[in-house]
Design an enzyme around this catalytic site. Structure first.
Site, mmCIF file in Angstrom:
data_model
loop_
_atom_site.group_PDB
_atom_site.id
_atom_site.type_symbol
_atom_site.label_atom_id
_atom_site.label_comp_id
_atom_site.label_asym_id
_atom_site.label_seq_id
_atom_site.Cartn_x
_atom_site.Cartn_y
_atom_site.Cartn_z
ATOM 1 N N LYS A 249 0.825 -1.203 0.000
ATOM 2 C CA LYS A 249 0.000 0.000 0.000
ATOM 3 C C LYS A 249 0.860 1.254 0.000
ATOM 4 O O LYS A 249 0.687 2.148 -0.830
ATOM 5 C CB LYS A 249 -0.961 -0.020 1.192
ATOM 6 C CG LYS A 249 -1.849 1.193 1.284
ATOM 7 C CD LYS A 249 -1.390 2.097 2.389
ATOM 8 C CE LYS A 249 -2.210 3.385 2.370
ATOM 9 N NZ LYS A 249 -1.774 4.290 3.452
ATOM 10 N N ASP B 167 -6.218 0.472 0.205
ATOM 11 C CA ASP B 167 -6.292 0.741 1.638
ATOM 12 C C ASP B 167 -7.666 0.294 2.125
ATOM 13 O O ASP B 167 -8.405 -0.351 1.388
ATOM 14 C CB ASP B 167 -6.052 2.221 1.918
ATOM 15 C CG ASP B 167 -7.044 3.100 1.174
ATOM 16 O OD1 ASP B 167 -8.237 2.748 1.115
ATOM 17 O OD2 ASP B 167 -6.621 4.140 0.630
#
Length: 219
Positions: A120, A138
């Site tokens: 991420k 996310d």
DNA sequence: CTCCCGATAT
DNA sequence: ATATCAGGAG
């Protein structure tokens, strides 16, 4: 790209800006890297409060690399997970200096080799700093991509690959920021504002007027 | 899979 | 009281 996907992206473009605006305040690549490490399980608003003072106190990678662990822990404490984050930030910055000449690297492999940096965070850097097409999965992207029927996967990495197949490359970075904005304004994890949502038609969880999301305690 | 963890909304 | 927040490491 299916007609349905095209319509969803058009709705996002209509409702939200097409320009990429990062919610984590930063002036340099390494600042964004640290801000993103801090953002794990923490609101971006809280991260911005912390980094405002943090980046004045630690105004270089060297300052972080040579920071005293217990001091740095206190400086980032309110972001949560502060033992891990402080340790990772110090290790990460030391590696940036030792192996990357103080430059934030560009590839997923290099980025994820840094302490505290997973897919991420790596994709945030690639998209935001290097403008490489990249999908950032996310908590918002995961939740809303499932609600929109783009994926049924749970694993963020699988979701990332699935979204790559579904969304055109030009929308990858944009999708991320638009979905986060959507998640902040309407499509909350808890009690989303379904009655005033512009995405009702495309939501796999929308139950209709006067009904709660996900249909618990109905009728 | 578990642990890390404070701040905020419900 | 509990869920959730721009996740990552062991």
């Amino acid at each position: 790209m299916t007609k349905r996907t095209k319509e969803i992206l058009a709705l996002l473009d209509e409702k939200y800006s097409r320009e990429y605006k990062c919610y984590l305040n930063h002036e340099t690549a390494w600042q964004l890297l640290i801000a993103t490490i801090l953002s794990a399980q923490c609101t971006d608003a809280r991260v911005n409060i912390v980094t405002k003072d943090l980046f004045q106190k630690y105004d270089s990678i060297e300052k972080f690399a040579n920071a005293e662990l217990s001091k740095l822990e206190q400086d980032i404490k309110t972001t949560g997970f502060y033992h891990n984050k402080a340790k990772n930030i110090i290790l990460c910055c030391r590696k940036l200096l030792d192996e990357y000449q103080g430059e934030v690297p560009r590839t997923i492999e290099e980025l994820t080799s840094l302490a505290g940096v997973g897919r991420k965070t790596a994709n945030v850097i690639r998209g935001n700093i290097y403008h490489e097409p990249s999908i950032v999965v996310d908590t918002h992207v995961k939740r809303i991509s499932k609600r929109l029927g783009f994926t049924k996967e749970e694993d963020p990495e699988k979701i990332e690959y699935e979204l790559m197949k579904v969304l055109p490359k030009e929308h990858w970075i944009l999708y991320n920021i638009q979905i986060i904005t959507f998640g902040r304004n309407i499509c909350y994890a808890r009690s989303p504002k379904c009655e005033e949502c512009f995405m009702q038609k495309y939501c796999t969880e929308y139950k209709g007027i006067n009904r709660k999301h996900q249909g618990k305690n109905e009728e």
